[in-house]
Design an enzyme around this catalytic site. Structure first.
Site, PDB file in Angstrom:
ATOM      1  N   ASP A   1      -4.353 -10.096  -8.175  1.00 28.41           N
ATOM      2  CA  ASP A   1      -4.577  -9.125  -9.261  1.00 28.41           C
ATOM      3  C   ASP A   1      -3.364  -8.392  -9.854  1.00 28.41           C
ATOM      4  O   ASP A   1      -2.919  -8.670 -10.975  1.00 28.41           O
ATOM      5  CB  ASP A   1      -5.647  -8.098  -8.836  1.00 28.41           C
ATOM      6  CG  ASP A   1      -5.451  -7.490  -7.433  1.00 28.41           C
ATOM      7  OD1 ASP A   1      -4.392  -7.707  -6.840  1.00 28.41           O
ATOM      8  OD2 ASP A   1      -6.363  -6.780  -6.968  1.00 28.41           O
TER       9      ASP A   1
ATOM     10  N   ARG B   1       0.633   3.737  -3.308  1.00 25.31           N
ATOM     11  CA  ARG B   1       0.000   5.042  -3.067  1.00 25.31           C
ATOM     12  C   ARG B   1       1.049   6.147  -2.888  1.00 25.31           C
ATOM     13  O   ARG B   1       0.969   7.190  -3.530  1.00 25.31           O
ATOM     14  CB  ARG B   1      -0.887   4.986  -1.815  1.00 25.31           C
ATOM     15  CG  ARG B   1      -2.064   4.057  -1.998  1.00 25.31           C
ATOM     16  CD  ARG B   1      -2.918   3.950  -0.745  1.00 25.31           C
ATOM     17  NE  ARG B   1      -3.659   2.699  -0.756  1.00 25.31           N
ATOM     18  CZ  ARG B   1      -4.964   2.578  -0.601  1.00 25.31           C
ATOM     19  NH1 ARG B   1      -5.710   3.618  -0.374  1.00 25.31           N
ATOM     20  NH2 ARG B   1      -5.552   1.392  -0.641  1.00 25.31           N
TER      21      ARG B   1
ATOM     22  N   THR C   1      -0.614   0.643 -10.391  1.00 27.73           N
ATOM     23  CA  THR C   1      -1.909   0.030 -10.057  1.00 27.73           C
ATOM     24  C   THR C   1      -2.806   0.959  -9.251  1.00 27.73           C
ATOM     25  O   THR C   1      -3.980   0.671  -9.052  1.00 27.73           O
ATOM     26  CB  THR C   1      -1.711  -1.305  -9.317  1.00 27.73           C
ATOM     27  OG1 THR C   1      -2.940  -2.029  -9.319  1.00 27.73           O
ATOM     28  CG2 THR C   1      -1.210  -1.093  -7.901  1.00 27.73           C
TER      29      THR C   1
ATOM     30  N   GLU D   1       0.834  -1.213   0.000  1.00 26.47           N
ATOM     31  CA  GLU D   1       0.000   0.000   0.000  1.00 26.47           C
ATOM     32  C   GLU D   1       0.868   1.263   0.000  1.00 26.47           C
ATOM     33  O   GLU D   1       0.553   2.247  -0.673  1.00 26.47           O
ATOM     34  CB  GLU D   1      -0.937   0.020   1.216  1.00 26.47           C
ATOM     35  CG  GLU D   1      -1.944  -1.123   1.276  1.00 26.47           C
ATOM     36  CD  GLU D   1      -3.037  -1.050   0.218  1.00 26.47           C
ATOM     37  OE1 GLU D   1      -3.033  -0.115  -0.596  1.00 26.47           O
ATOM     38  OE2 GLU D   1      -3.888  -1.959   0.209  1.00 26.47           O
TER      39      GLU D   1
ATOM     40  N   GLU E   1     -11.898  -0.260 -10.581  1.00 25.74           N
ATOM     41  CA  GLU E   1     -11.435  -1.187 -11.625  1.00 25.74           C
ATOM     42  C   GLU E   1     -12.286  -1.177 -12.896  1.00 25.74           C
ATOM     43  O   GLU E   1     -11.752  -1.267 -14.013  1.00 25.74           O
ATOM     44  CB  GLU E   1     -11.344  -2.619 -11.071  1.00 25.74           C
ATOM     45  CG  GLU E   1     -10.229  -2.831 -10.058  1.00 25.74           C
ATOM     46  CD  GLU E   1     -10.515  -2.213  -8.684  1.00 25.74           C
ATOM     47  OE1 GLU E   1     -11.694  -1.922  -8.396  1.00 25.74           O
ATOM     48  OE2 GLU E   1      -9.563  -2.023  -7.898  1.00 25.74           O
TER      49      GLU E   1
HETATM   50  C1  DMJ Z   1      -6.172   0.173  -5.155  1.00 24.61           C
HETATM   51  O1  DMJ Z   1      -5.405   0.428  -4.048  1.00 24.61           O
HETATM   52  C2  DMJ Z   1      -5.355  -0.456  -6.254  1.00 24.61           C
HETATM   53  O2  DMJ Z   1      -6.037  -0.350  -7.468  1.00 24.61           O
HETATM   54  C3  DMJ Z   1      -5.046  -1.904  -5.982  1.00 24.61           C
HETATM   55  O3  DMJ Z   1      -4.385  -2.501  -7.048  1.00 24.61           O
HETATM   56  C4  DMJ Z   1      -6.335  -2.660  -5.716  1.00 24.61           C
HETATM   57  N1  DMJ Z   1      -7.146  -2.042  -4.708  1.00 24.61           N
HETATM   58  C5  DMJ Z   1      -7.379  -0.626  -4.748  1.00 24.61           C
HETATM   59  C6  DMJ Z   1      -8.590  -0.194  -5.534  1.00 24.61           C
HETATM   60  O4  DMJ Z   1      -9.662  -1.016  -5.508  1.00 24.61           O
END
Ligand code: DMJ
Length: 548
Positions: free
Chosen positions: A294, A165, A511, A161, A427
């Protein structure tokens, strides 16, 4: 830096108006369309079945095309402004009630430090503010980062995370603005994360104390590392090495992939738990394109794109292609409506469950499909369209028109919501943005607009945006997730903007939707020329000619 309202400087290239005033790419597409229509007129303007395709004089057609183009531009520009206004509402609420804290709890109107007090929402929002041309807001956030952001926290942070982020958000802000403060801060936090990779295999522990550097795994995994948490730092750490000239970040992150490659399964599908001491994946844990699996698959493709698709990064693409064959083995269709979905798998057993999180897959397939041979490209593009249709129906099938967290397709049934909350996830709109850019089909814009309106209707309150505890009743929760500002609103904004705004030729999204500039890698004996093949939009089509 130019201030708001200025038409010069870096900002002007990021303002959609710049492209609307100088629509070279759009004009070229319409010229091509006119030419095609001209050619059709030459052959008689009729299909073989006698259907008239075109009628009227050239002048009438040109006039109609111009009206049509102007209408599309107007609709997009109005939608884009609404999304920007939503971002301002989310941002101003955060500023008012949670400034400097990680996330806003809008109902109770206070902030919470869910990530250790790193200003997660503020950092996650930087590039969205920049891209939307919100310069004053960006500057205010920049000042807080320069004067108040302190990573020396006695806090057990999630490596994943914090990377996606905070490292990703800071690097993206640096790439967009060129302001060195963001790079300095990205390096500071990455240095604190680095000891997590000091394991016998190089597969990282997923938690680390930011002040003391003590790393370990979450208790609930039984000491195992998580696939997505271990394989979703490569883009950020490679970018950081490129921008600082310090190879350590890249080396640590890339070693994870070479370790996984040693025992890569023939179907490219890895269970979500991996032992950081042996490098062995626990076959008793599940295989999924949803939670905990994912973004590992997403990064295989994106590191290859980030590396200019050259020999140095070839193995990423190879591993990704193997995994996409594995993905095909997980696809099933419902009996009633032929909705395609992605199963999860444990051992040899498939489960008919799909997370909304897995709705990033259509976008990933579209992004990767154009580099296959034409037959395979078409196959994966079709699958992407089918899955996007299913994901859109995750939203459309509920009373609030917002998707639940996951769905079950038992006995071939179309879909039943499982966990019924919605936490403002991005997503599906992410995939719609990719599909629209690559196919030019404006239906994807309309779907995104419908989803945006459902967020507005159900999730907007005076003090920000909240998720829903239940998409069937509309009961609200008390959290504005930072990814709503980083991802959901950014992807929606880009869905209604010209594709040249953060073009796929120059940027790759991490992501968390933070665009990182593609920089040619110089770390290998790579001699292949730069080769970025990005499918160009084919032109705008009207109506849903695909799925309904
Ligand atoms: C985000 O922090 C990122 O997209 C991660 O890859 C998956 N979860 C959340 C959004 O749903």
């Amino acid at each position: 830096m130019a201030r708001r309202g200025s038409s010069s400087g870096r900002w002007r290239h990021l303002h959609p108006g710049y492209y609307m005033k100088r629509p070279a790419e759009v004009s070229r597409l319409y010229d091509e369309l006119n030419e095609l229509q001209h050619q059709l007129r030459e052959v008689g303007g009729h299909l073989g079945d006698g259907t008239e395709i075109l009628s009227g004089t050239k002048e009438e057609m040109a006039k109609n095309n111009n009206v049509w183009k102007a209408e599309i531009d107007l609709v997009n520009s109005q939608r884009r402004e609404k999304v920007k206004e939503a971002m301002l509402h989310a941002w101003n609420s955060y500023v008012k009630y949670a400034w400097g804290q990680d996330e806003l709890q809008p109902q109770s109107m206070n902030g919470v430090n869910s990530f250790g007090g790193l200003g997660a929402t503020l950092v996650d929002s930087l590039d969205t503010l920049y891209i939307m041309g919100l310069e004053d807001e960006f500057q205010k956030a920049r000042e807080w980062i320069a004067t108040s952001l302190d990573f020396n926290k006695d806090y057990e942070a999630s490596v994943f995370e914090t990377t996606i982020r905070v490292v990703g958000g800071l690097l993206s802000a640096y790439d967009l603005s060129g302001d060195k403060i963001f790079l300095e801060k990205a390096r500071d936090i990455a240095d604190r994360l680095l000891p997590a990779w000091d394991t016998p295999t190089g597969i990282p522990y997923n938690r680390i104390n930011l002040a003391h550097g003590h790393a370990h795994n979450f208790g609930w995994t039984g000491g195992q590392s998580i696939l997505a948490d271990s394989g979703t730092e490569q883009l950020e750490f490679i970018a950081l090495s490129q921008r600082t000239g310090d190879p350590r970040y890249q080396q640590k992150a890339e070693k994870v992939i070479t370790q996984l490659q040693k025992t890569y399964p023939s179907d490219g599908l890895l269970p979500i738990y991996i032992n950081p001491h042996s490098g062995v994946a626990a076959s008793s844990s599940s295989i999924t394109f949803g939670a905990m699996g994912d973004s590992y698959y997403e990064y295989l493709l994106k590191v290859w794109i980030q590396g200019n698709k050259t020999g140095t990064v070839k193995h990423y693409r190879e591993m990704w292609e193997i995994s996409m064959e594995g993905l095909l083995s997980l696809i099933r269709k419902t009996t009633q409506s032929s909705l395609s979905y992605i199963c999860e798998k444990t051992g040899d057993s498939l489960s008919n469950k799909m997370d909304e999180l897995a709705c990033f897959v259509p976008g990933m397939l579209v992004l990767g499909s154009s580099d296959y041979d034409p037959e395979k490209a078409e196959k994966f593009l079709s699958l992407a369209k089918e899955l996007a249709w299913t994901c859109y129906n995750f939203y459309q099938s509920t009373p609030t028109k917002l998707a639940g967290e996951n769905y079950y397709f038992n006995g071939g049934e179309d879909m039943n919501v499982g966990t019924s909350w919605n936490i403002l996830r991005p997503e599906t709109v992410e995939s719609l943005m990719y599909l629209w850019r690559f196919t030019g089909n404006k239906t994807y814009q309309d779907w995104g607009w419908n989803i945006f309106q459902a967020f507005e209707k159900n999730c907007r309150i005076d003090s920000g945006y909240v998720g829903l505890r239940d998409v069937k009743t509309g009961e609200k929760d008390n959290m504005m997730q930072s990814f709503f500002l980083a991802e959901t609103l950014k992807y929606l904004y880009l869905l209604f903007s010209p594709p040249s705004l953060i073009s796929f030729d120059e940027w790759v999204f991490n992501t968390e939707a933070h665009p990182l500039r593609i920089v040619t890698r110089k770390d290998g004996q790579d001699t292949e020329p730069t080769r970025i093949s990005v499918a160009k939009p084919l032109g705008r089509k009207q109506g849903n000619e695909e799925q309904n």
